[in-house]
Structures are given as C-alpha cells and as structure tokens.
Design an enzyme around this catalytic site. Structure first.
Site, short mmCIF file in Angstrom:
data_model
loop_
_atom_site.label_atom_id
_atom_site.label_comp_id
_atom_site.label_asym_id
_atom_site.label_seq_id
_atom_site.Cartn_x
_atom_site.Cartn_y
_atom_site.Cartn_z
N CYS A 122 2.71 23.12 -7.79
CA CYS A 122 1.29 23.43 -8.01
C CYS A 122 0.67 23.99 -6.73
CB CYS A 122 0.55 22.17 -8.45
SG CYS A 122 -1.21 22.43 -8.78
N CYS A 219 -1.08 14.92 -12.57
CA CYS A 219 -2.29 15.09 -13.38
C CYS A 219 -2.03 15.27 -14.86
CB CYS A 219 -3.13 16.26 -12.84
SG CYS A 219 -2.33 17.87 -12.92
#
Length: 386
Positions: A122, A219
């Site tokens: 990410c 997440c």
C-alpha cells in the site's frame, strides 16, 4: 524535532530555503492521531498545508469495523481535524487502485502459500506512488506522513533512518521507498522519543483524536481473519487436503491451506505423535500442509527479489556486504551477509538461523554502523536450512 535537519542555508524546518508560508506541504491524513498531529504541527509553523485522505475501500463495510485506517469513521475524523486547524481537505477515491494494486495481490499471494505484507504494498503502490503524484499535481514542495521513520540529509543526499523510538519504528514497512520518493517525502514524527509525545501534541492542539486507539488490523481484514477475506475474494479457495510430514506420510487432514502459516504449531489437529510439529511449508497445488520438528524451521540462507537498494552506489558494485537485516517487523535487526544475485535479486546469509521465515515476507537491510535503512527485498522460496 522535524526531519530533515535543516542545512546551513535552509530557513525552514523542512529543509527549504524559503519561509514556511511559501512552502506547500500535502499531508496524507489517515484520520489517526499521528497524521493529524503532523498536519497540526506544520500548520502551526506557518506552512501552506493541504490535507488529503484516501478512500481505499467500501464505506459501508468500513463503518462496521473499528481500529483500521482509511475507514469511514477515519475519513470523518480527518475532516474534523482539518476543520479544527483550518486547512483545506480532500478525500480521494482510490478504491479501484487499492483493490488492483494491493488486495488482489494479497489474495493471490496467500493462495500461493506465501505470507504477504499488504501494508508495504500500500505504501509502495498507492500512498508513495499515486498519492505522491497527486501531491505534485497540487504544486506541493513535499508530502508529509505520520510514519515513524527519520529522513536525514546525508553526504550523498536524503537518507532513511530508523525512528528515534525503537518501539514505534516503521522502517520495516517503508523499505521499498525509492530514492526519488525519499527526496520528496517528510516524516515529522520520526525524531519523537515516544508515542506519548505525539498524543501530548494532539492534546495541545485540541485535536479530538488525541486519545484515539492505534490501528491494529490490516484495514481490509476485519479482526485479523485472513482466511475469511481470501474465501470472499476467491470462492472455493479453502479446499481441504492432507497434512503430511517431510517424507510425504499422511498425518491428518486440513480444512484449507489458507488457514495455515509457516511456523504454526497450534490448531493442526494431529496431536499424540510424540513431539510437537510445526508447519514447515505450504503446497497449494497439491493442497498439502507439510509439518515437521521445530528445528526444521531454522533458515540461514534467504533469497530475496524486487530488491530496492538505498545504499551508496549500486548493490552489484560489491560481491558481498556486511549488513543488519530484519525478517519480521517485531524483531530487532540481526547480522547478515548480503550478496547480489542478478538484477533485482540477492541472497541474504543470516549469522544465526531464524525460524519460520516465509515467502512473501519482507527482508529489510540496515547499515550495521548506524540507523540507516539500506533498502530490502521480498523473500522468495527458502530452501537452505540451518
């Protein structure tokens, strides 16, 4: 307190030879206390601050879960902080990019028997590539984040160094940051002595997130249930199969390779065999979980690919280097020898064997005589033991 340390000619804390008011900074705001404090600190110093928050996945799902970054509540919190400190704030929909660049690879890697670290991807593919490009398009002079790592101007240019607080150091997750990105990025919290200082600053600035808990999960993985996410993304992935020893003898059955990780001992369901057995290898093609004694987990030679080198010169300039390496984010760096093995590849020989080294994990390189991050790579199949 801010990085980089200003040069003699610089007149502001971010290293630019101009007043803060003439220096535009894009702050990546996740909605947590760290990035919120960064935005407030820079605004208080007089910088031209713009806050940007990324929507990385569906809000409907996000709102049902606490404790993960970039969820619906976090976007709301980031917006409140921006209003409090008086800066413009934008929410960018990166959901498709995030799925394509991070989530899909995460699923494929798990199906292939690896142990991926999606937070690194990410940073590499979304925050420090796409978002950084957006910051440039906003005419920013730099982009600041709430990561705990230091950026220090060295003799040859900007360097990455471990955070001042070892307990908060996030250098493991930022090894793939390129030199061009290091030049543009700033990490104002890297020099703080503890997280308590960050929370104290949040309270001083009157931020509502001062006591907000830290994110714990990946997440998009609620409650850390990796297997449930893989089954949702890849229906039928949890096919049962055999648990075998290193000689191929069948010891039991498993409920799907995706439910197991290298080094795992508990939950195998094959007790009563005399000695404890650990997962040594996952074979998704044969749908087998290979188990054996703990000593068989020991690995000294670790092949790595996609090497990002941040040290002096080129990695291939020398046949070998003495370095420190970190195989897991929770362990301190350990001595090793780094040897280049072709474009983007290298072999790391550990001074002392590590247990449970798994393909898909990161191997991060450090300077043995300082706190400097020298880069790192992704662990591929480990065959050399002890």
């Amino acid at each position: 307190m801010l990085d980089p340390r200003p040069t003699a000619s610089a007149v502001n804390s971010l290293g630019f030879n101009r007043p803060p008011a003439e220096t535009r900074v894009v702050v990546a705001m996740s909605g947590g206390v760290d990035s919120s404090v960064v935005a407030a600190m820079l605004k208080a110093e007089g910088y031209d601050v713009i806050g940007v928050t990324l929507q990385l996945y569906d809000h409907g799902a996000a709102l049902k879960k606490k404790g993960a970054c970039c969820a619906g509540q976090d976007i709301h919190d980031a917006r409140r902080v921006a209003e409090r400190i008086g800066i413009p704030h934008y929410v960018l929909d990166y959901e498709n990019r995030f799925r394509e660049s991070v989530i899909e690879e995460f699923a494929d890697a798990y199906l292939a028997g690896a142990t991926p670290v999606p937070c690194i991807r990410c940073n590499e593919r979304v925050k420090f590539r796409d978002l950084l490009q957006t910051a440039r398009e906003l005419d920013a002079d730099c982009m600041a984040t709430g990561h705990y790592i230091r950026r220090i101007e060295g003799p040859g240019g900007a360097e990455l160094h471990m955070a001042a607080d070892p307990a908060r150091d996030q250098s493991y997750f930022l090894f793939s940051t390129t030199q061009e990105q290091v030049d543009f990025l700033r990490f104002p919290l890297g020099g703080l002595a503890s997280k308590a200082e960050t929370r104290a600053l949040a309270a001083r600035f009157g931020l509502a997130v001062a006591d907000k808990p830290d994110s714990q999960d990946i997440c998009f993985v609620p409650e850390g249930d990796y297997a449930a996410v893989i089954e949702r993304l890849r229906p039928g992935a949890a096919e049962p199969g055999e648990i075998v020893d290193t000689e191929g003898r069948v010891l039991g059955r498993h409920r799907g390779v995706i439910h197991y990780t290298i080094g795992q001992r508990r939950g195998l369901g094959i007790g009563g065999l005399g000695e404890p057995l650990y997962v040594l290898r996952l074979d998704p093609v044969a749908r087998q979980v290979v188990v054996g004694p703990r000593e068989a987990l020991a690995t000294r030679v670790v092949p790595v690919a996609e090497v990002n080198w941040l040290g002096e010169g080129a990695l291939a300039d020398r046949p070998e280097r003495e370095i420190m390496v970190r195989i897991r984010s929770t362990r301190p760096p350990a001595p090793a020898i780094l040897r280049p093995a072709g474009p983007g590849r290298a072999t790391v020989e550990l001074a002392a064997a590590e247990e449970g080294v798994s393909p898909g994990q990161a191997c991060v390189f450090y300077d043995p005589s300082s706190t400097r991050v020298l880069g790192g790579g992704w662990i591929t199949i480990t065959e050399s033991r002890r």
